[in-house]
Scaffold this active site. Structure first.
Site, PDB file in Angstrom:
ATOM      1  N   ARG A 241       0.887  -1.182   0.000  1.00  0.00           N
ATOM      2  CA  ARG A 241       0.000   0.000   0.000  1.00  0.00           C
ATOM      3  C   ARG A 241       0.910   1.213   0.000  1.00  0.00           C
ATOM      4  O   ARG A 241       1.569   1.514   0.999  1.00  0.00           O
ATOM      5  CB  ARG A 241      -0.911  -0.010   1.228  1.00  0.00           C
ATOM      6  CG  ARG A 241      -1.587   1.322   1.448  1.00  0.00           C
ATOM      7  CD  ARG A 241      -2.697   1.273   2.469  1.00  0.00           C
ATOM      8  NE  ARG A 241      -3.856   0.591   1.941  1.00  0.00           N
ATOM      9  CZ  ARG A 241      -5.075   0.645   2.485  1.00  0.00           C
ATOM     10  NH1 ARG A 241      -5.287   1.335   3.585  1.00  0.00           N
ATOM     11  NH2 ARG A 241      -6.088   0.011   1.938  1.00  0.00           N
TER      12      ARG A 241
ATOM     13  N   GLN B 140     -10.054  -3.870  -3.555  1.00  0.00           N
ATOM     14  CA  GLN B 140     -11.335  -3.403  -3.039  1.00  0.00           C
ATOM     15  C   GLN B 140     -12.456  -3.657  -4.040  1.00  0.00           C
ATOM     16  O   GLN B 140     -13.490  -4.233  -3.716  1.00  0.00           O
ATOM     17  CB  GLN B 140     -11.253  -1.896  -2.731  1.00  0.00           C
ATOM     18  CG  GLN B 140     -12.542  -1.311  -2.221  1.00  0.00           C
ATOM     19  CD  GLN B 140     -12.911  -1.851  -0.854  1.00  0.00           C
ATOM     20  OE1 GLN B 140     -12.117  -1.794   0.065  1.00  0.00           O
ATOM     21  NE2 GLN B 140     -14.113  -2.373  -0.714  1.00  0.00           N
TER      22      GLN B 140
ATOM     23  N   ASP C 154     -17.467   6.742  -1.062  1.00  0.00           N
ATOM     24  CA  ASP C 154     -16.175   6.657  -0.366  1.00  0.00           C
ATOM     25  C   ASP C 154     -15.940   8.013   0.297  1.00  0.00           C
ATOM     26  O   ASP C 154     -16.658   8.993   0.016  1.00  0.00           O
ATOM     27  CB  ASP C 154     -15.070   6.323  -1.396  1.00  0.00           C
ATOM     28  CG  ASP C 154     -13.692   6.122  -0.747  1.00  0.00           C
ATOM     29  OD1 ASP C 154     -13.618   5.957   0.490  1.00  0.00           O
ATOM     30  OD2 ASP C 154     -12.682   6.130  -1.490  1.00  0.00           O
TER      31      ASP C 154
ATOM     32  N   CYS D  46     -16.452   1.391   0.762  1.00  0.00           N
ATOM     33  CA  CYS D  46     -15.252   0.573   0.990  1.00  0.00           C
ATOM     34  C   CYS D  46     -14.800   0.618   2.443  1.00  0.00           C
ATOM     35  O   CYS D  46     -14.101  -0.284   2.885  1.00  0.00           O
ATOM     36  CB  CYS D  46     -14.139   1.021   0.057  1.00  0.00           C
ATOM     37  SG  CYS D  46     -13.723   2.767   0.202  1.00  0.00           S
TER      38      CYS D  46
ATOM     39  N   HIS E   7      -7.326   1.132  -6.332  1.00  0.00           N
ATOM     40  CA  HIS E   7      -7.562   0.229  -5.201  1.00  0.00           C
ATOM     41  C   HIS E   7      -8.232  -1.036  -5.758  1.00  0.00           C
ATOM     42  O   HIS E   7      -9.414  -1.294  -5.514  1.00  0.00           O
ATOM     43  CB  HIS E   7      -8.441   0.922  -4.164  1.00  0.00           C
ATOM     44  CG  HIS E   7      -8.434   0.266  -2.814  1.00  0.00           C
ATOM     45  ND1 HIS E   7      -7.666  -0.843  -2.502  1.00  0.00           N
ATOM     46  CD2 HIS E   7      -9.121   0.571  -1.664  1.00  0.00           C
ATOM     47  CE1 HIS E   7      -7.873  -1.182  -1.252  1.00  0.00           C
ATOM     48  NE2 HIS E   7      -8.743  -0.348  -0.719  1.00  0.00           N
TER      49      HIS E   7
ATOM     50  N   ARG F 122     -13.462  -8.819   1.421  1.00  0.00           N
ATOM     51  CA  ARG F 122     -12.044  -8.532   1.128  1.00  0.00           C
ATOM     52  C   ARG F 122     -11.222  -9.790   1.426  1.00  0.00           C
ATOM     53  O   ARG F 122     -10.316 -10.147   0.680  1.00  0.00           O
ATOM     54  CB  ARG F 122     -11.534  -7.362   1.999  1.00  0.00           C
ATOM     55  CG  ARG F 122     -12.142  -6.008   1.692  1.00  0.00           C
ATOM     56  CD  ARG F 122     -11.661  -5.441   0.369  1.00  0.00           C
ATOM     57  NE  ARG F 122     -10.216  -5.311   0.296  1.00  0.00           N
ATOM     58  CZ  ARG F 122      -9.490  -4.315   0.823  1.00  0.00           C
ATOM     59  NH1 ARG F 122     -10.085  -3.325   1.440  1.00  0.00           N
ATOM     60  NH2 ARG F 122      -8.171  -4.281   0.689  1.00  0.00           N
TER      61      ARG F 122
HETATM   62  N1   CP Z   1     -11.204  -0.405   2.457  1.00  0.00           N
HETATM   63  C1   CP Z   1      -9.926  -0.421   2.898  1.00  0.00           C
HETATM   64  O1   CP Z   1      -8.979  -0.609   2.126  1.00  0.00           O
HETATM   65  O2   CP Z   1      -9.782  -0.245   4.232  1.00  0.00           O
HETATM   66  P1   CP Z   1      -8.394   0.025   4.995  1.00  0.00           P
HETATM   67  O3   CP Z   1      -7.887   1.349   4.523  1.00  0.00           O
HETATM   68  O4   CP Z   1      -8.765   0.009   6.454  1.00  0.00           O
HETATM   69  O5   CP Z   1      -7.440  -1.079   4.633  1.00  0.00           O
HETATM   70  N1  NVA Z   2     -10.096   6.604  -1.129  1.00  0.00           N
HETATM   71  C1  NVA Z   2      -9.721   6.121   0.187  1.00  0.00           C
HETATM   72  C2  NVA Z   2      -9.926   4.642   0.255  1.00  0.00           C
HETATM   73  C3  NVA Z   2      -9.634   4.045   1.605  1.00  0.00           C
HETATM   74  C4  NVA Z   2      -9.813   2.564   1.622  1.00  0.00           C
HETATM   75  C5  NVA Z   2      -8.281   6.495   0.479  1.00  0.00           C
HETATM   76  O1  NVA Z   2      -7.445   6.395  -0.433  1.00  0.00           O
HETATM   77  O2  NVA Z   2      -7.982   6.901   1.599  1.00  0.00           O
END
Ligand code: CP
Ligand code: NVA
Length: 306
Positions: A103, A133, A222, A262, A130, A290
């Site tokens: 990430r 997701q 989101d 999400c 993402h 997930r």
């Molecule tokens: N939806 C998601 O990716 O959650 P986190 O940021 O908690 O991993």
């Molecule tokens: N768009 C959000 C998604 C989190 C899972 C972010 O990037 O923070």
């Protein structure tokens, strides 16, 4: 087949259909308590530059349930891109592990990580995409609606990494993808153009949330402020104020519409308590999926490449 899972766009529809089938199978096995260890002795390094609950927990638990082990590397541990080059750390991590999940902020960095890694790299979120997701989201839609195709999906809010991944999946599964997004917050231009010209789906951007949601099968939202954008949160609250998913908006959708997010949610901002806690909401099924969808992705990548 691609070695890595960086973008949904890189894989054909059939690949996702197989993922959904495997996800259903591993979900049934987990629910019935069956021990299933196809990845006995395998390890995954999980590199995080940003915080995470769902991604970290579902990958770590998933690897354990498949008989393997996942190593959590917190933002301060290896300091990817700071202590040494991405190419060097990719080569080193590949010598110790069978798979990498990362990430990262900059999407270019995950591409570089994958290029220099000899083992599969999975994108656990970048500023641009993402993908895990949205694969779990589509699996959730399949469970709740009994199909993946020809549904109206209304995505309301920011044209961010999640929206971009929805555009990518719309090139694999025909849908009516209606994006309710305020001016100035559109998705990535190239990803949008590529999705529109792929001619698989009907895609439009609406500046009015009610038009976007009209007769929708799925309402998706989101956060207005993604990780890394915290300094712009106050401005964003103003710019997105007409894009809240609330009871009034829900009435515009089909009566059997499902609501997705999400997570993490900022209750009272992009979505109200009434909606996220309503019978239309499937957000916790989505979060659970997930785990199952990612186990399917790991099995598929690792059994193909090892
Ligand atoms: N939806 C998601 O990716 O959650 P986190 O940021 O908690 O991993
Ligand atoms: N768009 C959000 C998604 C989190 C899972 C972010 O990037 O923070």
């Amino acid at each position: 087949m691609e070695k890595d899972f960086i973008s949904i766009y890189d894989y054909p529809r059939e690949w996702f259909e197989e993922i959904f089938e495997t996800a259903r199978d591993v979900k049934n096995k987990t629910k019935s308590g069956e021990v299933y260890h196809p990845l006995k002795g395998k390890t995954m390094a999980m590199i995080f530059q940003k915080p995470s609950a769902r991604t970290r927990i579902s990958f770590e638990v998933g690897m354990y349930q498949l008989g393997g082990y996942a190593l959590y590397l917190a933002p301060d541990n290896i300091k990817i891109g700071e202590r040494e080059s991405i190419s060097d750390i990719a080569s080193v991590i590949s010598r110790y592990n069978d798979c990498i999940m990362a990430r990262l902020f900059d999407h270019k960095h995950i591409i570089e990580l994958a290029e220099y890694s000899s083992v599969p790299v999975i994108n656990g979120l970048t500023d641009l995409l993402h993908p895990c997701q949205v694969v779990a989201d589509m699996f959730t839609i399949l469970e709740h609606k009994g199909k993946t195709d020809n549904l109206k999906i209304a995505y309301i809010g920011d044209g961010n990494n999640v929206a971009n991944s929805w555009l990518n999946i719309s090139t694999k599964f025909p849908m009516n993808l209606s994006l309710g997004i305020p001016e100035g917050y559109d998705p990535d231009k190239d990803i949008f153009e590529r999705a529109v010209t792929s001619d698989v789906s009907n895609i439009q951007i609406c500046r009015d949330k009610f038009s976007a949601v009209k007769d929708a099968d799925v309402i998706y939202t989101d956060v207005w402020t993604s990780m890394g954008q915290e300094d712009k949160a106050e401005k964003r609250k103003i710019d997105f104020k007409d894009f809240q998913v609330n009871d009034e908006l829900l009435k515009t959708a089909k009566s059997d519409c499902i609501v997705m997010h999400c997570l993490p949610a900022h209750r009272g901002e992009e979505i109200t308590d009434e909606v996220i806690d309503s019978e239309h909401s499937v957000v916790f099924d989505e979060a659970e999926n997930r785990l199952h969808a990612q186990k399917a992705i790991i099995i598929k990548l690792l059994t193909y490449f090892l």
